[in-house]
Design a protein around this motif. Sequence first.
Motif, PDB file in Angstrom:
ATOM      1  N   MET A 148       0.830  -1.210   0.000  1.00 53.51           N
ATOM      2  CA  MET A 148       0.000   0.000   0.000  1.00 53.51           C
ATOM      3  C   MET A 148       0.861   1.254   0.000  1.00 53.51           C
ATOM      4  O   MET A 148       0.536   2.247  -0.666  1.00 53.51           O
ATOM      5  CB  MET A 148      -0.949  -0.010   1.195  1.00 53.51           C
ATOM      6  N   THR A 149       1.973   1.227   0.736  1.00 56.84           N
ATOM      7  CA  THR A 149       2.872   2.376   0.760  1.00 56.84           C
ATOM      8  C   THR A 149       3.448   2.638  -0.626  1.00 56.84           C
ATOM      9  O   THR A 149       3.446   3.781  -1.107  1.00 56.84           O
ATOM     10  CB  THR A 149       4.031   2.141   1.752  1.00 56.84           C
ATOM     11  N   LEU A 150       3.950   1.588  -1.261  1.00 59.50           N
ATOM     12  CA  LEU A 150       4.524   1.755  -2.595  1.00 59.50           C
ATOM     13  C   LEU A 150       3.475   2.226  -3.598  1.00 59.50           C
ATOM     14  O   LEU A 150       3.749   3.086  -4.438  1.00 59.50           O
ATOM     15  CB  LEU A 150       5.161   0.438  -3.050  1.00 59.50           C
ATOM     16  N   ALA A 151       2.256   1.692  -3.487  1.00 62.71           N
ATOM     17  CA  ALA A 151       1.177   2.131  -4.383  1.00 62.71           C
ATOM     18  C   ALA A 151       0.845   3.604  -4.156  1.00 62.71           C
ATOM     19  O   ALA A 151       0.624   4.351  -5.115  1.00 62.71           O
ATOM     20  CB  ALA A 151      -0.062   1.270  -4.169  1.00 62.71           C
ATOM     21  N   SER A 152       0.836   4.035  -2.892  1.00 63.17           N
ATOM     22  CA  SER A 152       0.518   5.441  -2.617  1.00 63.17           C
ATOM     23  C   SER A 152       1.592   6.389  -3.142  1.00 63.17           C
ATOM     24  O   SER A 152       1.295   7.527  -3.501  1.00 63.17           O
ATOM     25  CB  SER A 152       0.306   5.660  -1.110  1.00 63.17           C
TER      26      SER A 152
ATOM     27  N   LEU B 192      -4.672   4.822   1.064  1.00 63.39           N
ATOM     28  CA  LEU B 192      -3.705   3.722   1.168  1.00 63.39           C
ATOM     29  C   LEU B 192      -2.643   4.017   2.228  1.00 63.39           C
ATOM     30  O   LEU B 192      -2.273   3.142   3.006  1.00 63.39           O
ATOM     31  CB  LEU B 192      -3.035   3.483  -0.191  1.00 63.39           C
ATOM     32  N   CYS B 193      -2.168   5.255   2.259  1.00 60.72           N
ATOM     33  CA  CYS B 193      -1.187   5.649   3.271  1.00 60.72           C
ATOM     34  C   CYS B 193      -1.774   5.522   4.672  1.00 60.72           C
ATOM     35  O   CYS B 193      -1.118   5.020   5.598  1.00 60.72           O
ATOM     36  CB  CYS B 193      -0.724   7.082   3.003  1.00 60.72           C
ATOM     37  N   THR B 194      -3.007   5.954   4.840  1.00 53.29           N
ATOM     38  CA  THR B 194      -3.671   5.890   6.142  1.00 53.29           C
ATOM     39  C   THR B 194      -3.820   4.454   6.624  1.00 53.29           C
ATOM     40  O   THR B 194      -3.519   4.134   7.780  1.00 53.29           O
ATOM     41  CB  THR B 194      -5.058   6.565   6.067  1.00 53.29           C
ATOM     42  N   VAL B 195      -4.245   3.570   5.737  1.00 55.25           N
ATOM     43  CA  VAL B 195      -4.400   2.160   6.104  1.00 55.25           C
ATOM     44  C   VAL B 195      -3.038   1.550   6.418  1.00 55.25           C
ATOM     45  O   VAL B 195      -2.879   0.788   7.376  1.00 55.25           O
ATOM     46  CB  VAL B 195      -5.124   1.374   4.984  1.00 55.25           C
TER      47      VAL B 195
ATOM     48  N   ILE C 182       5.003   6.383  12.088  1.00 50.86           N
ATOM     49  CA  ILE C 182       5.080   7.822  12.371  1.00 50.86           C
ATOM     50  C   ILE C 182       5.353   8.616  11.097  1.00 50.86           C
ATOM     51  O   ILE C 182       4.732   9.665  10.856  1.00 50.86           O
ATOM     52  CB  ILE C 182       6.154   8.099  13.447  1.00 50.86           C
ATOM     53  N   LEU C 183       6.275   8.143  10.270  1.00 51.99           N
ATOM     54  CA  LEU C 183       6.576   8.839   9.013  1.00 51.99           C
ATOM     55  C   LEU C 183       5.354   8.922   8.111  1.00 51.99           C
ATOM     56  O   LEU C 183       5.050   9.972   7.536  1.00 51.99           O
ATOM     57  CB  LEU C 183       7.723   8.137   8.286  1.00 51.99           C
ATOM     58  N   GLN C 184       4.617   7.815   8.020  1.00 50.73           N
ATOM     59  CA  GLN C 184       3.434   7.811   7.161  1.00 50.73           C
ATOM     60  C   GLN C 184       2.293   8.632   7.759  1.00 50.73           C
ATOM     61  O   GLN C 184       1.585   9.333   7.034  1.00 50.73           O
ATOM     62  CB  GLN C 184       2.974   6.381   6.912  1.00 50.73           C
ATOM     63  N   CYS C 185       2.140   8.557   9.065  1.00 56.04           N
ATOM     64  CA  CYS C 185       1.078   9.338   9.722  1.00 56.04           C
ATOM     65  C   CYS C 185       1.338  10.831   9.559  1.00 56.04           C
ATOM     66  O   CYS C 185       0.420  11.605   9.288  1.00 56.04           O
ATOM     67  CB  CYS C 185       1.001   8.949  11.198  1.00 56.04           C
ATOM     68  N   ALA C 186       2.604  11.234   9.697  1.00 57.93           N
ATOM     69  CA  ALA C 186       2.946  12.650   9.506  1.00 57.93           C
ATOM     70  C   ALA C 186       2.676  13.074   8.062  1.00 57.93           C
ATOM     71  O   ALA C 186       2.153  14.170   7.813  1.00 57.93           O
ATOM     72  CB  ALA C 186       4.409  12.881   9.872  1.00 57.93           C
ATOM     73  N   SER C 187       3.008  12.209   7.106  1.00 57.30           N
ATOM     74  CA  SER C 187       2.752  12.518   5.693  1.00 57.30           C
ATOM     75  C   SER C 187       1.258  12.687   5.439  1.00 57.30           C
ATOM     76  O   SER C 187       0.829  13.646   4.788  1.00 57.30           O
ATOM     77  CB  SER C 187       3.296  11.395   4.803  1.00 57.30           C
TER      78      SER C 187
ATOM     79  N   SER D 193       6.753  13.964   0.269  1.00 57.43           N
ATOM     80  CA  SER D 193       7.408  13.058  -0.680  1.00 57.43           C
ATOM     81  C   SER D 193       8.656  12.426  -0.067  1.00 57.43           C
ATOM     82  O   SER D 193       8.884  11.213  -0.186  1.00 57.43           O
ATOM     83  CB  SER D 193       7.774  13.830  -1.952  1.00 57.43           C
ATOM     84  N   PHE D 194       9.454  13.243   0.623  1.00 55.57           N
ATOM     85  CA  PHE D 194      10.668  12.731   1.269  1.00 55.57           C
ATOM     86  C   PHE D 194      10.326  11.742   2.383  1.00 55.57           C
ATOM     87  O   PHE D 194      10.930  10.671   2.490  1.00 55.57           O
ATOM     88  CB  PHE D 194      11.489  13.895   1.834  1.00 55.57           C
ATOM     89  N   MET D 195       9.347  12.084   3.216  1.00 54.84           N
ATOM     90  CA  MET D 195       8.992  11.199   4.329  1.00 54.84           C
ATOM     91  C   MET D 195       8.420   9.869   3.840  1.00 54.84           C
ATOM     92  O   MET D 195       8.709   8.816   4.413  1.00 54.84           O
ATOM     93  CB  MET D 195       7.996  11.893   5.274  1.00 54.84           C
ATOM     94  N   MET D 196       7.633   9.899   2.774  1.00 57.62           N
ATOM     95  CA  MET D 196       7.089   8.644   2.241  1.00 57.62           C
ATOM     96  C   MET D 196       8.196   7.784   1.635  1.00 57.62           C
ATOM     97  O   MET D 196       8.182   6.558   1.771  1.00 57.62           O
ATOM     98  CB  MET D 196       6.000   8.938   1.208  1.00 57.62           C
ATOM     99  N   SER D 197       9.173   8.416   0.991  1.00 58.43           N
ATOM    100  CA  SER D 197      10.307   7.656   0.461  1.00 58.43           C
ATOM    101  C   SER D 197      11.123   7.049   1.595  1.00 58.43           C
ATOM    102  O   SER D 197      11.566   5.901   1.517  1.00 58.43           O
ATOM    103  CB  SER D 197      11.188   8.556  -0.409  1.00 58.43           C
ATOM    104  N   ALA D 198      11.325   7.827   2.669  1.00 56.27           N
ATOM    105  CA  ALA D 198      12.046   7.307   3.836  1.00 56.27           C
ATOM    106  C   ALA D 198      11.276   6.159   4.476  1.00 56.27           C
ATOM    107  O   ALA D 198      11.867   5.155   4.887  1.00 56.27           O
ATOM    108  CB  ALA D 198      12.272   8.435   4.852  1.00 56.27           C
ATOM    109  N   ALA D 199       9.949   6.291   4.552  1.00 57.57           N
ATOM    110  CA  ALA D 199       9.121   5.214   5.113  1.00 57.57           C
ATOM    111  C   ALA D 199       9.266   3.941   4.282  1.00 57.57           C
ATOM    112  O   ALA D 199       9.387   2.843   4.829  1.00 57.57           O
ATOM    113  CB  ALA D 199       7.655   5.649   5.174  1.00 57.57           C
TER     114      ALA D 199
END
Length: 196
Positions: free
Chosen positions: A20-24, A158-161, A127-132, A83-89
């Motif tokens: 889901m993270t990669l899809a988002s 998708l990020c939320t889930v 935390i990274l995804q929630c902040a994003s 964008s940076f935080m999602m890549s780090a996640a």
Amino acid sequence: MTRVAVYSSALVAFVAATAMTLASIIIPNWIGWQVESPSGKFTKTLGLHRSCSSLDTTCRSFPQEEDCHVDTTYFCSMWRSVSFMMSAAALFELVTLVAFFILITGGKQKRESGWRVMSFLLVLVGILQCASMAIVAYLFDNDDRFFVGWKLSESWILCTVSWSVCMLSAAGICVSAYFLAPEGGYEIIPSERHEG
């Protein structure tokens, strides 16, 4: 103590969360706009790196220079931070997958002591995804470019889930470490006295 079944269940959930993270990140649809008109339906979607419109044949990179000079100057820096935080996640998710395999195949001692590291990695990703997710929701609520018809879309969901699954997995591993009996159920053998 944490058992193979606990780690295996958490791994299955975490693989789904990683997908889901990669899809988002890949799907350019964090915020979308749709309007019906007599000439047809028009849509525009914003992703972390691209913006797509039903009027164009190809998507363009986003945000571009003109996107950053609207009334709010903070939009582009905040969007790039997401964008940076999602890549780090996503990077930490790959590290977490490796950690799962090490703990599952590494024996009882690693499983009993590795739950702290695993929980930390899961919480860090969450935390990274929630902040994003929260930053995008803030921009959606407060930036003037988002008016009637715009909505938070599939990638945001998708990020939320995904971060919710990570946090629940971390909680499940912590609970199992404290409340499950030790793996293997070894019993202490009483010593025998030889009287002569």
